[in-house]
Design an enzyme around this catalytic site. Structure first.
Site, PDB file in Angstrom:
ATOM      1  N   ARG A 278       0.851  -1.183   0.000  1.00 34.16           N
ATOM      2  CA  ARG A 278       0.000   0.000   0.000  1.00 34.16           C
ATOM      3  C   ARG A 278       0.892   1.239   0.000  1.00 34.16           C
ATOM      4  O   ARG A 278       1.909   1.302   0.707  1.00 34.16           O
ATOM      5  CB  ARG A 278      -0.916   0.029   1.223  1.00 34.16           C
ATOM      6  CG  ARG A 278      -2.148  -0.858   1.103  1.00 34.16           C
ATOM      7  CD  ARG A 278      -3.123  -0.307   0.068  1.00 34.16           C
ATOM      8  NE  ARG A 278      -4.363  -1.068  -0.019  1.00 34.16           N
ATOM      9  CZ  ARG A 278      -4.570  -2.061  -0.858  1.00 34.16           C
ATOM     10  NH1 ARG A 278      -3.589  -2.463  -1.666  1.00 34.16           N
ATOM     11  NH2 ARG A 278      -5.735  -2.673  -0.908  1.00 34.16           N
TER      12      ARG A 278
ATOM     13  N   HIS B 151      -0.421   0.362  -9.784  1.00 33.38           N
ATOM     14  CA  HIS B 151      -1.163  -0.493  -8.849  1.00 33.38           C
ATOM     15  C   HIS B 151      -1.651  -1.732  -9.599  1.00 33.38           C
ATOM     16  O   HIS B 151      -2.832  -2.090  -9.545  1.00 33.38           O
ATOM     17  CB  HIS B 151      -2.338   0.268  -8.227  1.00 33.38           C
ATOM     18  CG  HIS B 151      -2.779  -0.320  -6.914  1.00 33.38           C
ATOM     19  ND1 HIS B 151      -3.161   0.453  -5.837  1.00 33.38           N
ATOM     20  CD2 HIS B 151      -2.900  -1.614  -6.492  1.00 33.38           C
ATOM     21  CE1 HIS B 151      -3.503  -0.324  -4.827  1.00 33.38           C
ATOM     22  NE2 HIS B 151      -3.345  -1.584  -5.207  1.00 33.38           N
TER      23      HIS B 151
ATOM     24  N   GLU C 165      -3.118   8.043  -5.628  1.00 33.83           N
ATOM     25  CA  GLU C 165      -3.236   7.372  -6.926  1.00 33.83           C
ATOM     26  C   GLU C 165      -4.424   7.931  -7.690  1.00 33.83           C
ATOM     27  O   GLU C 165      -5.463   8.206  -7.082  1.00 33.83           O
ATOM     28  CB  GLU C 165      -3.397   5.856  -6.720  1.00 33.83           C
ATOM     29  CG  GLU C 165      -2.194   5.220  -6.051  1.00 33.83           C
ATOM     30  CD  GLU C 165      -2.385   3.736  -5.728  1.00 33.83           C
ATOM     31  OE1 GLU C 165      -3.503   3.205  -5.940  1.00 33.83           O
ATOM     32  OE2 GLU C 165      -1.428   3.111  -5.246  1.00 33.83           O
TER      33      GLU C 165
END
Length: 345
Positions: free
Chosen positions: A240, A297, A269
Site C-alpha cells: 500500500r 497499482h 493514486e
C-alpha cells in the site's frame, strides 16, 4: 439474494454471472467519476450483501442506508477503505479475498527488483530512443549481482512468503521482520528473522514491503527508517502506498542512502505529478534516471487473478448466508455477538 457490487471497474467477467446467476442477483454500481457521488438509497436498502470492488474508494453510501446487509466483502486483499468498527457494531462481518493474486504480486515484486538490478527498463528505453548509441551495457545505474545479496521482507504473510521463496530461488539470503508471527516461523521457513525494522533496514540490499496498511504501518518507512538503511538499498513496494513516506524516500534517494525504488503503489493514486519525486521521474531528471520504476497499482493483475478475485468474493458471501460459514473475516474484534456470527466463527 441481492449482491451489490459497488465501485466496480472493468474488465467484466461474464463467467461470474453464469456461475452464480441462479443463486444471486447482481446490482452493478460502477466506479463513480464524481468523488461526491452517493448511491441511490433504494439500491443500498435492497442489498443483502455488498462487495466493494475498489482498493481505495469508500462505499458510496452511509452504513445506515444498508438496512438488510448481512455481510460486506472487499474484493481484494486490502480493506483499509472499509469501516470495520462501524460494520462490526451492527453485527455485520467484513471479509476480504486474501488469496486471489498471491503469486501475481510476488512475481511483480521480483519483476520490479529485476527491472532495476538488471537494467531492463533502462536498456529498453535507451535503445528505443537511439538503437545505435543506446547500445551500451553500462548505462543502467543499478545493475548488480543478486546471488548472495540480502532480500529483506516486511511482512511474511501469504504474499511476503511467496516473494521470499522467489528471492531464495535467485540464491539470495532472505531475512524478514514481522512482529505478528509466532516464534518458530523462521525455523519452518529456513529464513532469518530480525525483530525490528531498523535491523532489517541495516542489512537489506533489497527491501520488499508486504504489510497491510493500518495505523501501525501508515508512514512506517519514514526518514528514521531510511536513515538506518544499508547504503545502496533498493526499495520495492507492492503493498500500500501510504506505508512509504514519499517525502522521506525522495530525500533518501537524493542523498544516495537509497539507490533506487520500484513502486507499484503510491500514497496518492493515480500518480501525482505535483509531488517532487514523481515530477523528477516524469521529467527524467538525470539524478533519478534509471533509479525509479513505477507501475499503476497493477501487481495484483492478471486475467486469471481477476476472475479468481471476483469468484472468491461471491463464494465468501454465499458460504456465510447459505451455510453460516464465515471466512476471511477482518473485523472480528469489533463484531457484536449475534448468534449467527458466533456460530459461524
Amino acid at each position: 439474494m441481492r449482491i451489490l457490487k459497488a465501485n466496480w471497474y472493468p474488465p467484466e467477467n461474464p463467467e461470474l454471472f453464469e456461475m452464480f446467476g441462479s443463486k444471486a442477483d447482481f446490482d452493478i454500481d460502477p466506479t463513480p467519476a464524481d468523488p461526491a457521488y452517493r448511491l441511490d438509497r433504494a439500491r443500498s436498502a435492497a442489498a443483502d450483501a455488498v462487495i466493494n470492488c475498489s482498493a481505495t474508494l469508500l462505499l458510496p453510501a452511509e452504513l445506515d442506508d444498508f438496512e438488510k446487509v448481512k455481510i460486506v466483502v472487499r474484493e481484494g486483499v486490502g480493506y483499509d477503505n472499509l469501516d470495520l468498527e462501524g460494520w462490526g457494531a451492527r453485527g455485520v462481518p467484513v471479509c476480504n479475498v486474501p488469496d486471489y493474486g498471491t503469486t501475481e504480486v510476488a512475481d511483480h515484486a521480483l519483476a520490479l527488483m529485476l527491472a532495476l538490478t538488471r537494467g531492463t527498463e533502462t536498456y529498453d528505453r535507451l535503445l528505443n530512443a537511439d538503437p545505435e548509441h543506446g547500445w551500451n551495457f553500462a548505462r543502467a545505474p543499478l545493475v548488480r549481482r543478486l546471488r548472495g545479496a540480502t532480500f529483506g521482507v516486511v511482512g511474511l504473510g501469504r504474499i511476503g512468503l511467496a516473494a521470499a521463496r522467489r528471492a531464495a530461488a535467485f540464491d539470495m539470503r532472505v531475512v524478514f521482520f514481522d512482529p505478528h508471527l509466532s516464534n518458530g516461523v523462521e525455523l519452518a521457513t529456513g529464513y532469518e528473522r530480525v525483530h525490528s525494522l531498523k535491523e532489517l533496514m541495516a542489512i537489506s540490499d533489497i527491501l520488499s514491503v508486504h504489510a497491510p496498511l493500518s495505523a501501525e504501518t501508515n508512514g512506517f518507512l519514514d526518514a528514521a527508517a531510511f536513515a538506518a538503511a544499508k547504503p545502496g538499498l533498493i526499495l520495492i513496494n507492492t503493498a500500500r502506498g501510504p506505508i512509504v513516506d514519499l517525502d522521506a524516500l525522495l530525500a533518501a534517494l537524493k542523498d544516495g542512502r537509497v539507490a533506487g525504488a520500484g513502486l507499484d503503489v503510491l500514497p496518492k493514486e493515480p500518480a501525482d505529478r505535483s509531488h517532487p519525486l514523481i515530477a523528477a521521474w516524469a521529467a527524467r531528471e538525470p539524478w533519478i534516471d534509471g533509479r525509479l520504476a513505477l507501475s499503476p497499482h497493477a501487481a495484483f493483475y492478471s486475467p486469471a487473478s481477476m476472475k479468481d478475485m471476483q469468484r472468491k468474493a461471491v463464494e465468501c458471501i454465499l458460504a456465510f448466508l447459505n451455510e453460516g460459514r464465515l471466512t476471511n473475516c477482518v473485523n472480528r474484534e469489533f463484531l457484536v455477538t449475534p448468534a449467527k456470527v458466533r456460530k459461524a466463527s
